[in-house]
Design an enzyme around this catalytic site. Structure first.
Site, PDB file in Angstrom:
ATOM      1  N   GLU A  86      -8.363   3.868  -2.540  1.00 11.44           N
ATOM      2  CA  GLU A  86      -8.216   2.506  -3.517  1.00 11.44           C
ATOM      3  C   GLU A  86      -8.796   1.397  -2.130  1.00 11.44           C
ATOM      4  O   GLU A  86      -8.654   1.434  -1.205  1.00 11.44           O
ATOM      5  CB  GLU A  86      -6.883   2.106  -3.039  1.00 11.44           C
ATOM      6  CG  GLU A  86      -6.457   0.641  -3.688  1.00 11.44           C
ATOM      7  CD  GLU A  86      -5.061   0.088  -3.469  1.00 11.44           C
ATOM      8  OE1 GLU A  86      -4.276   0.495  -2.679  1.00 11.44           O
ATOM      9  OE2 GLU A  86      -4.532  -0.343  -4.673  1.00 11.44           O
ATOM     10  N   CYS A 140      -3.577  -4.968  -7.955  1.00 10.02           N
ATOM     11  CA  CYS A 140      -2.906  -3.398  -8.044  1.00 10.02           C
ATOM     12  C   CYS A 140      -3.243  -2.961  -9.595  1.00 10.02           C
ATOM     13  O   CYS A 140      -3.412  -1.673  -9.692  1.00 10.02           O
ATOM     14  CB  CYS A 140      -1.504  -3.439  -7.777  1.00 10.02           C
ATOM     15  SG  CYS A 140      -0.577  -4.186  -9.056  1.00 10.02           S
ATOM     16  N   SER A 148       0.847  -1.196  -0.134  1.00  4.49           N
ATOM     17  CA  SER A 148      -0.048  -0.054  -0.063  1.00  4.49           C
ATOM     18  C   SER A 148       0.764   1.396  -0.095  1.00  4.49           C
ATOM     19  O   SER A 148       2.002   1.232   0.599  1.00  4.49           O
ATOM     20  CB  SER A 148      -0.831   0.042   1.201  1.00  4.49           C
ATOM     21  OG  SER A 148      -0.099  -0.090   2.515  1.00  4.49           O
TER      22      SER A 148
HETATM   23  P1  NAD Z   1       0.609  -3.798   2.853  1.00  5.82           P
HETATM   24  O1  NAD Z   1       1.262  -2.446   2.600  1.00  5.82           O
HETATM   25  O2  NAD Z   1      -0.247  -3.902   4.182  1.00  5.82           O
HETATM   26  O3  NAD Z   1       1.868  -4.811   3.161  1.00  5.82           O
HETATM   27  C1  NAD Z   1       2.800  -4.938   2.150  1.00  5.82           C
HETATM   28  C2  NAD Z   1       4.006  -5.464   2.985  1.00  5.82           C
HETATM   29  O4  NAD Z   1       4.226  -4.581   3.954  1.00  5.82           O
HETATM   30  C3  NAD Z   1       3.704  -6.776   3.858  1.00  5.82           C
HETATM   31  O5  NAD Z   1       4.783  -7.567   3.513  1.00  5.82           O
HETATM   32  C4  NAD Z   1       3.458  -6.522   5.086  1.00  5.82           C
HETATM   33  O6  NAD Z   1       3.939  -7.363   5.974  1.00  5.82           O
HETATM   34  C5  NAD Z   1       4.224  -5.248   5.267  1.00  5.82           C
HETATM   35  N1  NAD Z   1       3.794  -4.172   6.138  1.00  5.82           N
HETATM   36  C6  NAD Z   1       2.704  -4.130   6.692  1.00  5.82           C
HETATM   37  N2  NAD Z   1       2.595  -2.940   7.530  1.00  5.82           N
HETATM   38  C7  NAD Z   1       3.972  -2.611   7.681  1.00  5.82           C
HETATM   39  C8  NAD Z   1       4.201  -1.451   8.471  1.00  5.82           C
HETATM   40  N3  NAD Z   1       3.606  -0.802   9.282  1.00  5.82           N
HETATM   41  N4  NAD Z   1       5.735  -1.300   8.393  1.00  5.82           N
HETATM   42  C9  NAD Z   1       6.346  -2.164   7.900  1.00  5.82           C
HETATM   43  N5  NAD Z   1       5.784  -2.924   6.826  1.00  5.82           N
HETATM   44  C10 NAD Z   1       4.586  -3.113   6.981  1.00  5.82           C
HETATM   45  O7  NAD Z   1      -0.345  -4.249   1.412  1.00  5.82           O
HETATM   46  P2  NAD Z   1      -1.120  -5.399   1.286  1.00  5.82           P
HETATM   47  O8  NAD Z   1      -2.312  -5.314   2.025  1.00  5.82           O
HETATM   48  O9  NAD Z   1      -0.623  -6.733   1.599  1.00  5.82           O
HETATM   49  O10 NAD Z   1      -1.316  -5.266  -0.188  1.00  5.82           O
HETATM   50  C11 NAD Z   1      -2.309  -4.563  -0.946  1.00  5.82           C
HETATM   51  C12 NAD Z   1      -1.605  -3.406  -1.491  1.00  5.82           C
HETATM   52  O11 NAD Z   1      -0.430  -3.576  -2.496  1.00  5.82           O
HETATM   53  C13 NAD Z   1      -2.557  -2.438  -2.393  1.00  5.82           C
HETATM   54  O12 NAD Z   1      -2.520  -1.083  -1.725  1.00  5.82           O
HETATM   55  C14 NAD Z   1      -1.988  -2.817  -3.460  1.00  5.82           C
HETATM   56  O13 NAD Z   1      -2.394  -1.614  -4.640  1.00  5.82           O
HETATM   57  C15 NAD Z   1      -0.761  -2.794  -3.448  1.00  5.82           C
HETATM   58  N6  NAD Z   1       0.053  -3.413  -4.632  1.00  5.82           N
HETATM   59  C16 NAD Z   1       0.606  -2.784  -5.491  1.00  5.82           C
HETATM   60  C17 NAD Z   1       1.389  -3.249  -6.411  1.00  5.82           C
HETATM   61  C18 NAD Z   1       2.224  -2.594  -7.414  1.00  5.82           C
HETATM   62  O14 NAD Z   1       2.761  -2.894  -8.630  1.00  5.82           O
HETATM   63  N7  NAD Z   1       1.897  -1.129  -7.326  1.00  5.82           N
HETATM   64  C19 NAD Z   1       1.326  -4.597  -6.597  1.00  5.82           C
HETATM   65  C20 NAD Z   1       0.372  -5.631  -5.858  1.00  5.82           C
HETATM   66  C21 NAD Z   1      -0.335  -4.795  -4.706  1.00  5.82           C
END
Ligand code: NAD
Length: 496
Positions: free
Chosen positions: A382, A282, A227
């Site tokens: 989103e 995404c 995210s």
């Molecule tokens: P997320 O941001 O919650 O988690 C992503 C990663 O960050 C995970 O490994 C998680 O453990 C870690 N994380 C979570 N909270 C954290 C914190 N406070 N500090 C450090 N690390 C932390 O995302 P999600 O819910 O797993 O995935 C969905 C999101 O990913 C959506 O926003 C989607 O758009 C995005 N996404 C983007 C792409 C792209 O190519 N731009 C591709 C796939 C997914």
């Protein structure tokens, strides 16, 4: 009984000193299936040490040998990909065919990485000065890490590690805690392919593990996908600590429909890109920008198709699975409520879905909103679920301004039969990946994947040549093999 899921360090399963654990669920049944260890600092340090120790030998392994191992990994993956797809469906919820599609798209990057000898070729200039040759080489950066999201537990890690490993780095994966099992399956496959221990490691966990990877001096580069707020955090903290960072964030992808578009093709595409993987992509389309007078006709065609979609257990013959967790399902449902309250018209309400699956599954059916305004939260945020909004506009210019006015810039598409309009759109749109009559324009492996604006922090996109450059550093060598004709003292720059 819940399966124990732990780390992979030094070529083996590694329980380490983890004291915190997370729960893993099957979203189609609501039952807990696993318990995943969360790495503490000592466990992350152990993975980094193992990677650092293994790196010099891997860096100096011949290109031929490294390529053979990547090629073997590809062969094993290709032969066993149904196993991986089943693991993805059991923890993520997406339907099996979609899970298999994810693995196939990831495999394409492995195939790209099999061409690494060609991709790493440098330049050579003979005789740039008297008896002097110049050549360029690219070398691996060392220990690198990938921090990945829940929605593509196999494909997104595969955007990174095939290229990182093929170019001679040691890679540490920190997958999502919601669907962590795919990472361990992949680690075992690397071992079977003959990759030396320490070159591919997995640390499971949360912010503690991420923060340690961001601060540890031996980690040289970080690839993040998730995210936007976390992407920004990772980018700022990683770069502050002197690391290379590519951080891909969230999205809100628009599909612009011009009046001359083929509306059947457009409606099919809106359905596929809006509701595939329950909108948890995404590159999912979440907004249709309909240039009037097409909206009424297009909405009718979308509604007709939505009526035929089956929401249910991904292992059965469903079109769309559950959402990943109960919390996420409830959050997406709360957006539907907010959109309704804000005055958008709910054309199809996914909260009323009759799912083909267990009562406790995290179900939410496809939802369609009409008359969405750009100040509503269903437009601004989103949602990351099966919710499609229609914004009605009067002209191409208005459509362009809507898309360019949104803070995210990951993917977009235009549907039209007018080549001139499409060409103008590709030029004027401020988005990283553009589809022309293609709703999910995910670039193939030999191009690079990445958005603009709040969808990407850093300059470097994933895979393709951007990936090769991200995981290597350039070096230019100027050489002269002395012979008796050289010599003499001259303090100026050589000029001939
Ligand atoms: P997320 O941001 O919650 O988690 C992503 C990663 O960050 C995970 O490994 C998680 O453990 C870690 N994380 C979570 N909270 C954290 C914190 N406070 N500090 C450090 N690390 C932390 O995302 P999600 O819910 O797993 O995935 C969905 C999101 O990913 C959506 O926003 C989607 O758009 C995005 N996404 C983007 C792409 C792209 O190519 N731009 C591709 C796939 C997914």
């Amino acid at each position: 009984m819940a399966t124990k899921i732990t780390h992979w360090i030094d070529g083996k399963s590694w329980t380490g000193t983890s004291k915190n654990q997370g729960q893993v669920f099957n979203p189609a049944t609501g039952l807990q299936t696993g318990e995943v260890d969360f790495a503490d600092i000592a466990t992350v340090d152990q993975a980094i040490k193992s990677a650092k120790d293994a790196f010099p030998m891997w860096r100096d392994t011949s290109l031929t040998k490294r390529t053979q191992i990547v090629f073997k990994f590809r062969e094993l993956l290709n032969a066993k990909k149904e196993e991986l797809a089943a693991i993805i469906t059991s923890e993520h919820g997406k339907v099996l065919s979609d899970a298999l599609g994810e693995v196939t798209r990831g495999q394409e990057v492995v195939e790209f990485a099999c061409g690494i000898p060609q991709l790493l070729k440098g330049g050579f200039s003979e005789g740039v000065s008297n008896g002097v040759d110049v050549y360029s080489i690219r070398q691996p950066v060392g220990v690198v890490a990938g921090i990945t999201p829940f929605n593509f537990p196999a494909m997104v890690p595969m955007w990174f590690f095939p290229i990182a490993i093929a170019t001679g780095n040691a890679f540490i994966l920190k997958p999502s805690d919601k669907d962590p099992s795919a990472s361990i399956w992949i680690a075992k496959l690397w071992q079977e392919a003959g990759l030396p221990d320490g070159i591919f490691s997995v640390v499971q966990g949360d912010k503690v593990a991420v923060d340690r990877l961001l601060e540890h001096p031996d980690v040289k580069a970080i690839s993040f996908v998730g995210s936007t707020p976390i992407a920004k955090y990772v980018y700022e903290n990683g770069t502050k600590n002197g690391k290379r960072v590519q951080a891909l964030g969230g999205a809100k992808n628009h599909m612009v429909v011009l009046p001359d578009a083929d509306l059947d093709l457009t409606a099919d595409s809106a359905i596929n890109a809006g509701f595939g993987s329950a909108g948890e992509r995404c590159m999912a389309i979440s907004v249709v920008v309909a240039v009037e007078p097409v909206a009424d006709q297009l909405i009718q065609k979308i509604v007709d198709r939505m009526g035929k979609l089956v929401t249910g257990d991904g292992t059965k013959n469903s079109d769309m699975g559950p959402l990943v967790t109960k919390q996420h399902r409830d959050k997406v449902a709360s957006y539907i409520e907010a959109g309704e309250k804000a005055g958008a018209r709910v054309v199809v309400d996914g909260r009323k879905v009759q799912a083909d699956g267990a009562k406790e599954g995290y179900w939410l059916g496809p939802t369609l909103f009409d008359n969405v305004k750009t100040d509503m939260s269903i437009y601004q945020d989103e949602i990351f679920g099966p919710v499609l909004s229609v914004v009605r506009v009067k002209s191409y210019e208005e459509a362009l301004n809507v898309v360019n006015g949104h803070p995210y810039g990951n993917g977009t598409a235009i549907f039209t039969n007018d080549g001139g309009a499409a060409r103008r759109f590709q030029n004027e749109i401020e988005v990283g990946m553009v589809g022309i009559n293609v709703p999910i324009p995910v670039p193939v492996a030999y191009y690079s994947f990445g958005g603009w604006k709040s969808s990407l922090f850093g300059d470097s996109h994933a895979h393709g040549m951007d990936g090769v450059n991200f995981y290597t550093r350039g070096k230019v060598v100027t050489s002269r093999w002395l012979d008796p004709s050289h010599g003499g003292i001259n303090l100026g720059f050589p000029q001939n």
